[in-house]
Design an enzyme around this catalytic site. Sequence first.
Site, mmCIF file in Angstrom:
data_model
loop_
_atom_site.group_PDB
_atom_site.id
_atom_site.type_symbol
_atom_site.label_atom_id
_atom_site.label_comp_id
_atom_site.label_asym_id
_atom_site.label_seq_id
_atom_site.Cartn_x
_atom_site.Cartn_y
_atom_site.Cartn_z
ATOM 1 N N SER A 267 4.905 -7.670 -8.204
ATOM 2 C CA SER A 267 3.802 -8.635 -8.244
ATOM 3 C C SER A 267 3.828 -9.311 -9.597
ATOM 4 O O SER A 267 4.381 -8.773 -10.568
ATOM 5 C CB SER A 267 2.468 -7.903 -8.067
ATOM 6 O OG SER A 267 1.399 -8.709 -8.507
ATOM 7 N N TYR B 212 -2.372 -0.510 -10.720
ATOM 8 C CA TYR B 212 -1.539 -1.502 -10.012
ATOM 9 C C TYR B 212 -0.626 -2.219 -11.007
ATOM 10 O O TYR B 212 0.574 -2.385 -10.761
ATOM 11 C CB TYR B 212 -2.461 -2.498 -9.296
ATOM 12 C CG TYR B 212 -1.744 -3.500 -8.412
ATOM 13 C CD1 TYR B 212 -1.190 -3.129 -7.196
ATOM 14 C CD2 TYR B 212 -1.651 -4.845 -8.794
ATOM 15 C CE1 TYR B 212 -0.544 -4.055 -6.376
ATOM 16 C CE2 TYR B 212 -1.018 -5.781 -7.977
ATOM 17 C CZ TYR B 212 -0.471 -5.375 -6.775
ATOM 18 O OH TYR B 212 0.155 -6.301 -5.961
HETATM 19 N N1 NAP Z 1 -0.985 -9.903 -0.735
HETATM 20 C C1 NAP Z 1 -0.756 -10.483 -1.897
HETATM 21 O O1 NAP Z 1 -1.397 -11.484 -2.246
HETATM 22 C C2 NAP Z 1 0.307 -9.924 -2.822
HETATM 23 C C3 NAP Z 1 0.541 -10.560 -4.058
HETATM 24 C C4 NAP Z 1 1.510 -10.057 -4.903
HETATM 25 C C5 NAP Z 1 2.230 -8.930 -4.559
HETATM 26 N N2 NAP Z 1 1.983 -8.314 -3.361
HETATM 27 C C6 NAP Z 1 2.745 -7.098 -3.037
HETATM 28 O O2 NAP Z 1 3.351 -7.254 -1.769
HETATM 29 C C7 NAP Z 1 3.398 -5.991 -1.104
HETATM 30 C C8 NAP Z 1 2.714 -6.132 0.252
HETATM 31 O O3 NAP Z 1 1.383 -6.566 0.007
HETATM 32 P P1 NAP Z 1 0.304 -6.662 1.177
HETATM 33 O O4 NAP Z 1 -0.803 -7.444 0.617
HETATM 34 O O5 NAP Z 1 0.966 -7.071 2.420
HETATM 35 O O6 NAP Z 1 -0.141 -5.123 1.233
HETATM 36 P P2 NAP Z 1 -0.943 -4.334 2.372
HETATM 37 O O7 NAP Z 1 -1.390 -5.265 3.438
HETATM 38 O O8 NAP Z 1 -1.948 -3.503 1.686
HETATM 39 O O9 NAP Z 1 0.205 -3.381 2.973
HETATM 40 C C9 NAP Z 1 0.650 -2.300 2.211
HETATM 41 C C10 NAP Z 1 1.631 -1.487 3.020
HETATM 42 O O10 NAP Z 1 1.785 -0.224 2.360
HETATM 43 C C11 NAP Z 1 1.595 0.829 3.296
HETATM 44 N N3 NAP Z 1 0.992 1.979 2.631
HETATM 45 C C12 NAP Z 1 -0.096 1.984 1.829
HETATM 46 N N4 NAP Z 1 -0.363 3.249 1.444
HETATM 47 C C13 NAP Z 1 0.579 4.035 2.038
HETATM 48 C C14 NAP Z 1 0.823 5.434 2.051
HETATM 49 N N5 NAP Z 1 0.064 6.290 1.362
HETATM 50 N N6 NAP Z 1 1.846 5.913 2.780
HETATM 51 C C15 NAP Z 1 2.630 5.065 3.510
HETATM 52 N N7 NAP Z 1 2.462 3.736 3.527
HETATM 53 C C16 NAP Z 1 1.430 3.231 2.803
HETATM 54 C C17 NAP Z 1 0.652 0.240 4.340
HETATM 55 O O11 NAP Z 1 0.824 0.884 5.584
HETATM 56 P P3 NAP Z 1 -0.297 1.799 6.295
HETATM 57 O O12 NAP Z 1 -1.624 1.238 5.999
HETATM 58 O O13 NAP Z 1 0.141 1.763 7.734
HETATM 59 O O14 NAP Z 1 -0.075 3.135 5.679
HETATM 60 C C18 NAP Z 1 1.153 -1.204 4.446
HETATM 61 O O15 NAP Z 1 2.239 -1.279 5.324
HETATM 62 C C19 NAP Z 1 2.691 -4.992 -2.020
HETATM 63 O O16 NAP Z 1 3.668 -4.301 -2.781
HETATM 64 C C20 NAP Z 1 1.854 -5.878 -2.922
HETATM 65 O O17 NAP Z 1 1.616 -5.285 -4.170
HETATM 66 C C21 NAP Z 1 1.049 -8.785 -2.486
#
Ligand code: NAP
Length: 248
Positions: free
Chosen positions: A124, A138
């Site tokens: 990120s 984070y």
């Molecule tokens: N969204 C944004 O604006 C943004 C911006 C910058 C970077 N990012 C990065 O992009 C990536 C995806 O972001 P997102 O927003 O799509 O995240 P998200 O919707 O929160 O998804 C996170 C993923 O991690 C899994 N996860 C979380 N805790 C877990 C655990 N204890 N064991 C196994 N799996 C686990 C979740 O699956 P389950 O819930 O099924 O366990 C889900 O598939 C992340 O690394 C985030 O930091 C996102």
Amino acid sequence: MNKHILIIGGTRGLGKVLVKNLLKKKYVLSVVGRTAAFSRRAHPGIVYWPYDLRHTQNIPRLISRILKAKGKLDSIVFLQRFRGQGDAWQGEIDVSLTATKIIIDSAAGHFNKKGNKTIVIVSSIAGSLIVEDQPLSYHVGKAALNQMVRFYAVKLAVKGVRVNGVSPTLVLKPESKQFYLKDKGLYNLYKAVHPLNKINTAEEVADIIEFLMHDKSRAISGQNIVVDGALSLQGHESLAVKLNNFGE
Ligand SMILES: NC(=O)c1ccc[n+]([C@@H]2O[C@H](COP(=O)([O-])OP(=O)(O)OC[C@H]3O[C@@H](n4cnc5c(N)ncnc54)[C@H](OP(=O)(O)O)[C@@H]3O)[C@@H](O)[C@H]2O)c1
């Protein structure tokens, strides 16, 4: 033979969008998360491995089961971040860092001999800048992931495995789209400070992940691709002028 891709955190948000895109290309997908995002019947190309990555000690066993079921790997993509109850600091260390390290160490010797071998770690902009609505854990987790990308890029080069990172700023994902679209004022403000006058979507970030998995990026390893359309390159004077002109 279809390529085998291991996707950690492919059950929601950006990961789910990536899985959807990859399914169109007939890969074999092993997806780890605590839940399953699509029904297996509808998508025979996916095997879900429900697993809570906080249980770090059993991860090597999970990886051997995945390898036994679907064979050697072509790519691993890490998209997980800590979500849930409990201590956010320990949770992020376990889920983002320890789990990533153990998975890479367990799988590094099990890539297909031929073809493109890649690891993509989604970090990120919070790995280098401060995003005030995210906790310290984070930021520290993402900064450490950026260094992990560089470390493993050098360490695994001898095995022909390329390792790269992707660092998005705010991403419009299916789950959050409505929230931003509903608040037109905030949405337009986000767009106004973005040099390309947009908010990047999950599909756009998924395309970059795919590029880094693809042979077309074969000369790149150890890099962290910042996906913010040059947003973080602007000086505060430029931002102040944009905000001053906003709404005119
Ligand atoms: N969204 C944004 O604006 C943004 C911006 C910058 C970077 N990012 C990065 O992009 C990536 C995806 O972001 P997102 O927003 O799509 O995240 P998200 O919707 O929160 O998804 C996170 C993923 O991690 C899994 N996860 C979380 N805790 C877990 C655990 N204890 N064991 C196994 N799996 C686990 C979740 O699956 P389950 O819930 O099924 O366990 C889900 O598939 C992340 O690394 C985030 O930091 C996102």
